[in-house]
Every structure is written in structure tokens, then in C-alpha cells.
Write an enzyme that holds these catalytic residues in place. Structure first.
Site, PDB file in Angstrom:
ATOM      1  N   ASP A 329      10.174  71.236 -18.832  1.00 40.59           N
ATOM      2  CA  ASP A 329       8.861  71.813 -19.119  1.00 40.59           C
ATOM      3  C   ASP A 329       7.812  70.732 -19.369  1.00 40.59           C
ATOM      4  O   ASP A 329       8.098  69.700 -19.985  1.00 40.59           O
ATOM      5  CB  ASP A 329       8.995  72.710 -20.361  1.00 40.59           C
ATOM      6  N   GLU A 382       8.535  70.542 -13.971  1.00 38.64           N
ATOM      7  CA  GLU A 382       7.283  71.292 -13.968  1.00 38.64           C
ATOM      8  C   GLU A 382       6.185  70.248 -14.217  1.00 38.64           C
ATOM      9  O   GLU A 382       5.851  69.935 -15.354  1.00 38.64           O
ATOM     10  CB  GLU A 382       7.258  72.363 -15.066  1.00 38.64           C
TER      11      GLU A 382
END
Length: 648
Positions: A329, A382
Site C-alpha cells: 500500500d 500500489e
């Protein structure tokens, strides 16, 4: 290597200063290369000198004192003081009175005299929120049955495999009706495993990606503010229950990817923030150590022990829990020192730039170790900027991720799809631009949870037009996504066109499947996914320019896109024709490279998908007539918002 041998020799010659945390452990942890540090730090049931009990160890380098408090000693701050092991600053204790299942914390006396009650950073289970204690767990006795899956995974090149990911928030995919005493209605990991396997196999996804598995205190964070990095959240059951989940997925040939959050952690009093009374896990300077936008702390990537904590944690999920990959993330927030910060709020690196040099080295180290030790697993970034070589090799100054989310494609694609069809002719480039950089990285095309929250609307609600137009638009959109190079990810609920935005507080609107258009949409997505999975042209050349060919990328006046996907062996080529306007084209002609039979294998206008059901020929014979710069062509009645896929 010589240093390691010397450390081993030292460990043999002298008695370890620690009970179980020896000189070699200290050396490796200090170097940031103790890859199974989680087997030493934390709480571990052990037999020592003939006594059964639990061995506790915690890193608190700047503490004045540390003791273990828990159900086994009446939460007494003085009953079980821990012994400090210098110079590394690990504290340890063996407590015969402690048992598996007991709750515990560390009571840390800071050097300024404050008493801190902390959960175990390496704890393997946590108390169900709102409780904040850790729970002693035994995680080494599970009987795994997925050796065949793991062996095959290690022999597989994932670049050439179908990867279609179903992104799921376990607490809100489905819920039980609420009964007395049950405020949540959560599925247990075991129940979730069976329900998800049935659904995923029916739909044709290859992987499930789970949000919010590491323990976190606040449901509304969706698991992106973690306090227990080594504990699967107790909301849905025990560590053994989660192992069952992964094992059952593998038995059914479904891969498991977890969201993983090394970017930041919350300031909750029981968590990692100021763990020993000082900035232990975070950068000390708030200009590096805090995210102004998120109100969270940033890991100190300059400390070997902190990097070790995170790298070992990634290995823990892959090696202890057998997961097949991690979606990392907020990578950009780690790489850029000025991410989310105004001038004066950040500190430049030693060269005066905005790149976090320590974080770059961390990612290279992380990815080479995880992927080097576990062939066939995935590390997916990401990363929302144009940072170069995110999936490049570490030795060529890349970050060494397996894949990267294609945020550029997603933004352009959604902007185009939201437009009134009349204005799409002026924005045609939004759908073609991604092919100019499609091979710069190994991309995953994503329509994730982030796109259907915070007033962004669900996928079906983004679509223009009246009710039926919305469904027709969405079928065209998903078809373009499946045809475009790159692996795929779709967030739960969007496959049957949920109208509401997603909320973690309620289950998906499954009742919509009782309505014709939603059932037809689900059936269409299922057909697309199964076509994807069984057709090598759609995946085995994803990262090779030879796998994609525009037929006509410039038909902006009609807003029609046509392209070919080629397989490596050339035996299963597909031609896509997609019409993004409500105008029927009865005289549509498409250019093709060969004088072959072209078999219509997917027609979005079929009755089963909610179309008019007009019967089309099964095959079309190309003739020698130039079109779209191709030597051959054939005519096809292209419906409004029509999608046609031909095999040749």
C-alpha cells in the site's frame, strides 16, 4: 560471511547473554537480516529446563525497564520483570505460569518515568477490538495440505499466467443476520473460505485479495492503520482459522494476496508509536516521521531493526501463512520525502532531493529477499506516480516489484467512461494513451475499493445515460479492461453493478441479483473472466509488445476501438471491437490481418446479457478489401454500445 562465522564462533565460545536471544540473533537483527526474527521476538510457548511456559521477547532499546503483565499474573507490573540484553536493547522473560490463550501486554517504564502499556509488536493474536491486549497463540501446529500448490507456484512464471484478482473486504462481503450479543455479523475465516471459494470458482477469478487482515483497532480504517503486523485480525477468528482459509483456497487452486501496509502506522497508545517512550519505530523528526494528511507515524527506514521488522513481516505472511503475494500500500508516500507535505514540512535527502534514499534501498532489499526465497509469489506495488523501474531489477536500479497497479490507465479510463457519449469523440486519447507506456512496467489494471468510496460513486453509477444505458456502458467498459494488456483487479460488488458506494459497515447489496439487469451483468462479467482465463492471448503476452496490435486506434468520430490480442504461439488470437456510443453501426467494417474465418465468441447484445438478442452469424469470412490499414476485412452489424470478440 567472515563476520557471520565470527559471530557464530562467539556464540559457541561464550554463554549467550540472553536466555534464547543469542549473540547471532543480536548480530543479524542489528544488521537487519534476521529474516525469521518473529520466531524469537513475541510470545512463544516453549519448554525450558523441563518446564512448560511462554518465552517473551521485545525490542525496546530506550526503555528504563520492561515487564510482562497479563491474565497469568493479575496484570501486575512487578510480577514478571524482563531481563535486558545489551547492546541491542531486547528484553526477555520465561514465564511458566503463562498459557496459550492468555491476554498480555508489555509494561514499559520510559526513561522519563512514564509508564506505557503496549501490545506486542510481534504478537501472533490480539484481543477482539475494542480490547487492545495481545493474546498468546500457538501458530506452528497447523496441518497444511497445499504442498502441491506451493510446488507448482514455484515452477510458474506469473508474468505468463492469467491473474484476475477479486478484491474483498472480509467484514462486508457478506454478513450474517444479527442476533443477540452479535454486533457485527462477521463471517468466520472458515465460513468465508467456503463461501468465497464457491463464488470465485463460479465467476472465474484466479486470486482473492483481502483488505484489512493485519490487526487494526478501527473498522473505518479498513485495515490500513495497523497495530498488530504479525496477527491476523481476531474479528474473523483465530490464526488457525486464517490458516484454514489460505489452505482451503489453495486446495481449490485460488491464490491469496494480502494488502500490506509498510507506509505508516497509527498513534494509538497501545501500538508502535513512541513504543519505548521514544521514537522507536518512527523517524524522530516529525518532518520525516509523521504524515500530516493521515495523522499517522512513518517507519524509520534508516534503522536496521525497523527494516528487519517489516521485511520479516512480509516473509511471515508468505512463509508462515502460505499467502501468494502482498499488495504493498501507498508506495509513493514512502518513496517521496515531500509526499503530502507543503514547503517547510519536509526534509530533503543528503543530495537536496525529495527521494527517500533509505526507502529505495528498503524496497530493493524487501523484494529481492521475499521473491528470491519464495519463487512464484507476487509483490505488487500500489505506486501512483511515474517513478521509474518500479518492476525493474534491483541490480539495474529498479525497485524489484513483481507488478505495479496501473493508476494512470485507471484515471484516464474512468474519466472517459463518465463522459456523455457525445463528448467521448473529443477524449478518444484517454483510452489509447495507456498503450504508449503499457510496457514500461509490469502492470495490473485496477478498479479497486478506492474508486467506489468517498462520493466517487459505484462503477454503475459513474456511467452516463438512463438505466439501460448505464448497464450497456459498463459492459463495454469491462470488455475494454479485459482486452487491454495487463493483469486485472476488480473490487467486490462491481461485478453485479452495485449502485451504492461501498461501506465497511454493511454487506454488499446481494438482493440486486434478484433484478434482471444485475443478474445479466454478473453473467456477462463471469463470461468475460472465464474467457480471459482460458485464452492465452489475453494473458501470456501481457508484458510483450508483440501481444497487442491496434486495428483502429483513431476512430474518434464514432468512438469505436478495435484491436487484436496475440498469444505466444499464435494459435488463439482475439479481435475486439467495442462501440462506446449509443449509435448502431449496421455497415461497420473492420480490418483484419489474415484471410481467415473469424468466429464470434462474445456478443454483448445477446439476450442472456440484456441485449436485444438479434441473431448474428457465428462466423465471418474476411475478404481481400483494405480497411483500417489492413489488407483484409469483413462487415459486422455493430450494435449501440456493442462489444464483439472474434477468435481466429
Amino acid at each position: 560471511m567472515a563476520e557471520k562465522k565470527q559471530a557464530k564462533g562467539t556464540a559457541k565460545k561464550a554463554e549467550n547473554k540472553g536466555l534464547l536471544f543469542g549473540d547471532l540473533d543480536q548480530y543479524l537483527f542489528g544488521q537487519g537480516t534476521h529474516y525469521d526474527i518473529y520466531k524469537k521476538l513475541g510470545a512463544h510457548p516453549q519448554k525450558i529446563e523441563g518446564k512448560d511456559g511462554v518465552y517473551f521477547a521485545v525490542w525496546a532499546p530506550n526503555a528504563a525497564d520492561v515487564s510482562v503483565i497479563g491474565e497469568f499474573n493479575g496484570w501486575s507490573e512487578k510480577a514478571h520483570p524482563m531481563k535486558r540484553i545489551d547492546p541491542i536493547g531486547v528484553y526477555e522473560a520465561f514465564i511458566p505460569e503463562a498459557n496459550v490463550g492468555n491476554l498480555y501486554k508489555y509494561y514499559i517504564t520510559a526513561k522519563d518515568g512514564r509508564g506505557l502499556y503496549k501490545a506486542d509488536p510481534y504478537g501472533n493474536q490480539a484481543e477482539v477490538r475494542p480490547g487492545t491486549a495481545s493474546r498468546i497463540a500457538e501458530i506452528n501446529n497447523f496441518k497444511w495440505g497445499d504442498s502441491g500448490w506451493i510446488t507448482k507456484r514455484a515452477q510458474t512464471n506469473q508474468d505468463e499466467q492469467p491473474v484476475s484478482i477479486y478484491e474483498v473486504h472480509p467484514g462486508s462481503w457478506k454478513k450474517h443476520p444479527l442476533h443477540d450479543g452479535d454486533e457485527d455479523g462477521f463471517y468466520n475465516y472458515k465460513e468465508l473460505a467456503h463461501a468465497l471459494v464457491d463464488y470465485i470458482k463460479e465467476m472465474g477469478y484466479t486470486h482473492v485479495e483481502l483488505m484489512g487482515i493485519a490487526e487494526h483497532p478501527f473498522d473505518g480504517s479498513w485495515g490500513y492503520q495497523v497495530t498488530g503486523y504479525y496477527a491476523p485480525t481476531s474479528r474473523y477468528g483465530t490464526p488457525a482459522d486464517f490458516m484454514y482459509f489460505v489452505n482451503y483456497m489453495h486446495k481449490n487452486k485460488i491464490g491469496v494476496i494480502l494488502d500490506w501496509v509498510p507506509a505508516h502506522f497509527p498513534k494509538d497508545a497501545h501500538g508502535l508509536a513512541e513504543f519505548d517512550g521514544t521514537s522507536t519505530y518512527e523517524y524522530a523528526d516529525p518532518k520525516k516521521g509523521e504524515h500530516p494528511d493521515w495523522g499517522t507515524k512513518v517507519f524509520d527506514f534508516g534503522k536496521s531493526e525497523v527494516k528487519n521488522f517489516l521485511i520479516a513481516n512480509a516473509l511471515f505472511w508468505v512463509e508462515q501463512y502460505h499467502v501468494d503475494g502482498l499488495r504493498v500500500d501507498a508506495v509513493a508516500s514512502i518513496l517521496y520525502l515531500d509526499y503530502g507535505r507543503e514547503n517547510g514540512q519536509w526534509l530533503p535527502n543528503k543530495f537536496g532531493g525529495n527521494k527517500n534514499l533509505e526507502a529505495i534501498e528498503f524496497f530493493k532489499h524487501l523484494n529481492t529477499v521475499v521473491l528470491g526465497r519464495n519463487h512464484g509469489t507476487l509483490m505488487i506495488a500500489e505506486e501512483s506516480t511515474a517513478w521509474p523501474k518500479v518492476t525493474g531489477k534491483a541490480e539495474e536500479d529498479g525497485l524489484a516489484f513483481s507488478m505495479k497497479w496501473n493508476m494512470g490507465w485507471m484515471n484516464d479510463f474512468l474519466e472517459y467512461m463518465k463522459l456523455d457519449p457525445y463528448f467521448r469523440q473529443y477524449n478518444h486519447h484517454k483510452m489509447t494513451f495507456s498503450m504508449t507506456y503499457a510496457y514500461a512496467e509490469k502492470y495490473v489494471l485496477v478498479l479497486s475499493h478506492d474508486e467506489v468510496v468517498h462520493l466517487k460513486c459505484s462503477m454503475i453509477s459513474k456511467m452516463p445515460g438512463q438505466y439501460d444505458d448505464k448497464f450497456a456502458n459498463l459492459k463495454a467498459a469491462y470488455s475494454f479492461m479485459i482486452g487491454h494488456p495487463g493483469k486485472k483487479l476488480l473490487f467486490m460488488g462491481q461485478e453485479f453493478a452495485q449502485f451504492q458506494e461501498w461501506s465497511e459497515a454493511r454487506e454488499l447489496d446481494w438482493y440486486l441479483l434478484g433484478e434482471e439487469r444485475h443478474a445479466q451483468m454478473q453473467h456477462f462479467v463471469k463470461t468475460l473472466l472465464h474467457l480471459y482465463k482460458k485464452t492465452p492471448a489475453l494473458y501470456d503476452h501481457d508484458y510483450d509488445p508483440n501481444g497487442f496490435e491496434w486495428v483502429n486506434a483513431n476512430d474518434n468520430e464514432r468512438s469505436i476501438f478495435s484491436f487484436i490480442r496475440h498469444s505466444q504461439n499464435g494459435k488463439s488470437n482475439l479481435l475486439f471491437v467495442i462501440n462506446f456510443t449509443p449509435v448502431e453501426r449496421k455497415d461497420y467494417r473492420v480490418g483484419v490481418p489474415r484471410r481467415k474465418q473469424y468466429k464470434l465468441i462474445l456478443d454483448s447484445n445477446a439476450k442472456e446479457f440484456g441485449g436485444t438478442g438479434k441473431i448474428q452469424p457465428e462466423t465471418f469470412k474476411a475478404v481481400k478489401k483494405e480497411c483500417d490499414g489492413m489488407p483484409y476485412s469483413f462487415g459486422y452489424e455493430l450494435p449501440a454500445y456493442g462489444v464483439a470478440v472474434f477468435k481466429f
